[in-house]
Design a protein around this motif. Structure first.
Motif, PDB file in Angstrom:
ATOM      1  N   ALA A 151      17.163  28.769   4.541  1.00  0.00           N
ATOM      2  CA  ALA A 151      18.521  28.234   4.658  1.00  0.00           C
ATOM      3  C   ALA A 151      19.354  28.429   3.392  1.00  0.00           C
ATOM      4  CB  ALA A 151      18.463  26.750   4.999  1.00  0.00           C
ATOM      5  N   SER A 152      18.707  28.395   2.236  1.00  0.00           N
ATOM      6  CA  SER A 152      19.469  28.363   0.987  1.00  0.00           C
ATOM      7  C   SER A 152      19.347  29.594   0.096  1.00  0.00           C
ATOM      8  CB  SER A 152      19.017  27.147   0.164  1.00  0.00           C
ATOM      9  OG  SER A 152      19.172  25.965   0.891  1.00  0.00           O
ATOM     10  N   CYS A 153      18.293  30.397   0.264  1.00  0.00           N
ATOM     11  CA  CYS A 153      18.009  31.437  -0.731  1.00  0.00           C
ATOM     12  C   CYS A 153      17.939  32.858  -0.183  1.00  0.00           C
ATOM     13  CB  CYS A 153      16.692  31.123  -1.436  1.00  0.00           C
ATOM     14  SG  CYS A 153      16.614  29.479  -2.158  1.00  0.00           S
ATOM     15  N   TYR A 154      17.529  33.015   1.066  1.00  0.00           N
ATOM     16  CA  TYR A 154      17.240  34.346   1.585  1.00  0.00           C
ATOM     17  C   TYR A 154      18.467  35.239   1.712  1.00  0.00           C
ATOM     18  CZ  TYR A 154      12.360  33.260   2.592  1.00  0.00           C
ATOM     19  OH  TYR A 154      11.041  32.937   2.497  1.00  0.00           O
ATOM     20  N   HIS A 155      19.653  34.680   1.775  1.00  0.00           N
ATOM     21  CA  HIS A 155      20.828  35.550   1.868  1.00  0.00           C
ATOM     22  C   HIS A 155      20.898  36.482   0.650  1.00  0.00           C
ATOM     23  CE1 HIS A 155      24.733  37.097   2.811  1.00  0.00           C
ATOM     24  NE2 HIS A 155      25.120  36.815   1.587  1.00  0.00           N
ATOM     25  N   CYS A 156      20.611  35.962  -0.519  1.00  0.00           N
ATOM     26  CA  CYS A 156      20.651  36.779  -1.741  1.00  0.00           C
ATOM     27  C   CYS A 156      19.282  37.255  -2.208  1.00  0.00           C
ATOM     28  CB  CYS A 156      21.294  35.991  -2.879  1.00  0.00           C
ATOM     29  SG  CYS A 156      23.008  35.555  -2.584  1.00  0.00           S
ATOM     30  N   HIS A 157      18.221  36.609  -1.753  1.00  0.00           N
ATOM     31  CA  HIS A 157      16.886  36.907  -2.269  1.00  0.00           C
ATOM     32  C   HIS A 157      15.869  37.100  -1.154  1.00  0.00           C
ATOM     33  CE1 HIS A 157      18.409  35.952  -6.212  1.00  0.00           C
ATOM     34  NE2 HIS A 157      18.840  34.791  -5.762  1.00  0.00           N
ATOM     35  N   GLY A 158      16.303  37.661  -0.046  1.00  0.00           N
ATOM     36  CA  GLY A 158      15.415  37.822   1.102  1.00  0.00           C
ATOM     37  C   GLY A 158      15.215  39.261   1.514  1.00  0.00           C
TER      38      GLY A 158
END
Length: 64
Positions: free
Chosen positions: A18-25
């Motif tokens: 929910a919080s991190c994968y947009h930039c680090h996924g």
């Protein structure tokens, strides 16, 4: 209240998703930072040494 045993898949993965994968996924088109992308969706990316020589997360040492 925290459970007696934390499960990565049940407790941690949803927060990262929910919080991190947009930039680090998994999507290479949105990964950040561009010069040394950090992947939090793979164990290798989380625990491998970065440019600084240290990993992002030290396995077994949550305070560091």
């Amino acid at each position: 209240m925290l459970p007696s045993r934390i499960s990565f898949n049940e407790h941690i993965q949803p927060i990262l998703s929910a919080s991190c994968y947009h930039c680090h996924g998994p999507d290479s088109g949105t990964r950040y930072p561009e010069d040394e992308p950090l992947r939090l969706d793979q164990e290798e990316g989380v625990f491998s040494a970065r440019e600084s020589g240290k990993p992002v997360i030290i396995k077994g040492d949550p305070d560091n």
